[in-house]
Design a protein around this motif. Structure first.
Motif, PDB file in Angstrom:
ATOM      1  N   GLY A 187      37.223   7.551  31.190  1.00 40.19           N
ATOM      2  CA  GLY A 187      36.785   8.707  30.407  1.00 40.19           C
ATOM      3  C   GLY A 187      35.887   8.381  29.229  1.00 40.19           C
ATOM      4  O   GLY A 187      35.274   9.276  28.641  1.00 40.19           O
ATOM      5  N   CYS A 188      35.804   7.089  28.848  1.00 39.45           N
ATOM      6  CA  CYS A 188      34.938   6.760  27.707  1.00 39.45           C
ATOM      7  C   CYS A 188      34.272   5.401  27.824  1.00 39.45           C
ATOM      8  O   CYS A 188      33.452   5.041  26.982  1.00 39.45           O
ATOM      9  CB  CYS A 188      35.709   6.866  26.385  1.00 39.45           C
TER      10      CYS A 188
ATOM     11  N   CYS B  33      39.605   7.804  23.651  1.00 41.12           N
ATOM     12  CA  CYS B  33      39.348   9.202  24.038  1.00 41.12           C
ATOM     13  C   CYS B  33      40.635  10.021  23.984  1.00 41.12           C
ATOM     14  O   CYS B  33      40.618  11.217  24.279  1.00 41.12           O
ATOM     15  CB  CYS B  33      38.649   9.291  25.386  1.00 41.12           C
TER      16      CYS B  33
ATOM     17  N   TYR C 253      45.665   8.509  31.852  1.00 42.99           N
ATOM     18  CA  TYR C 253      44.990   8.370  33.149  1.00 42.99           C
ATOM     19  C   TYR C 253      45.930   7.790  34.200  1.00 42.99           C
ATOM     20  O   TYR C 253      46.881   7.087  33.869  1.00 42.99           O
ATOM     21  CB  TYR C 253      43.771   7.447  33.008  1.00 42.99           C
TER      22      TYR C 253
HETATM   23 ZN    ZN Z   1      38.937   6.243  26.885  1.00 47.79          ZN
END
Ligand code: ZN
Length: 239
Positions: free
Chosen positions: A49-50, A27, A31
């Motif tokens: 996130g993915c 993505c 993080y």
């Molecule tokens: Zn990701």
């Protein structure tokens, strides 16, 4: 609906967990933490996130560095992909992308890996990540991948395996979910592969290169990109 909710949660997580400790190359975001995941509760494994795991991130690096996946015109068969990969690869203009699965709702086509609805030599590459350990007739699945791959094409065929086992462990009398969980470590697995996994893949005709691509990453990078430093990629060629 479930997939829509999941996509929505990923978008929220991208903000909640944004930071600079870890990086997901799928993505393309930084993080402050990754989620603990898997039956063995691996810390910093899953991207918030993915949804990608360590193996997906390594695969992405491998595809970019060691293959023509992002440049050549290729026909690609992806078996039971992560939704994130399905979305990403479906949009790529250089590839003709088909994903299959028996249940996942977002794939291109519902199909059985042991009986593929494609002509011989239909694909330039096949991606098969953590699928075979769920399939009773894995020999037939490997044979089918070999059949639909073009000569000179490549496949990445990954499954979890136990390096301490010379031979894969599977017994026909282990059939309930509880037994499978007890003996194989996960209730939807049908065996534990041993070091003979490569031989099983080669049996269908593939030439397998066990690629230690992971070695190109420093210890620091392995932590930052949340990769598995033991992972070897099975790059399989149809000669
Ligand atoms: Zn990701």
């Amino acid at each position: 609906m479930k997939n829509l909710i999941r996509s929505f949660l990923y978008e929220i997580n991208k903000y909640i967990y944004s930071g600079n400790q870890f990086y997901c190359n799928i993505c393309n975001k930084y993080y402050r933490k990754f989620f603990t995941a898997g039956e063995n509760r691996r810390p910093n494994a899953r991207c918030p996130g993915c949804g990608a795991f360590e193996r997906h991130r390594l695969m992405m690096y491998f595809l970019k560095d060691k293959t023509d996946f992002f440049s050549d015109n290729l026909s690609v068969l992806d078996i039971a992909p992560l939704q994130t990969f399905h979305k990403l690869f479906s949009k790529m203009e250089n590839i003709n992308y088909i994903s299959i699965d028996m249940k996942l709702p977002y794939v291109t086509k519902r199909a059985d890996l042991t009986n593929l609805p494609f002509k011989d030599e239909s694909f330039d590459c096949i991606i098969c990540y953590h699928v075979l350990e769920h399939i009773i007739d894995d020999n037939n699945a490997i044979r089918e991948m070999y059949r639909v791959l073009k000569k000179g094409g490549w496949a990445i065929i990954q499954s979890p395996f136990d390096n301490s086992l010379e031979y894969s462990f599977e017994r026909q009398d282990i059939i309930t979910k509880a037994e499978r969980k007890k003996f194989y470590g996960q209730d939807d697995h049908v065996r534990i592969y041993g070091r003979d996994l490569i031989k099983r893949i080669e049996f269908s005709g593939f030439v397998v290169k066990e690629d230690d691509f992971i070695k190109k990453f420093s210890d620091k990078e392995i932590i930052k990109f949340a990769l598995d430093k033991e992972e070897i990629i099975n790059y399989c060629i149809k000669p």
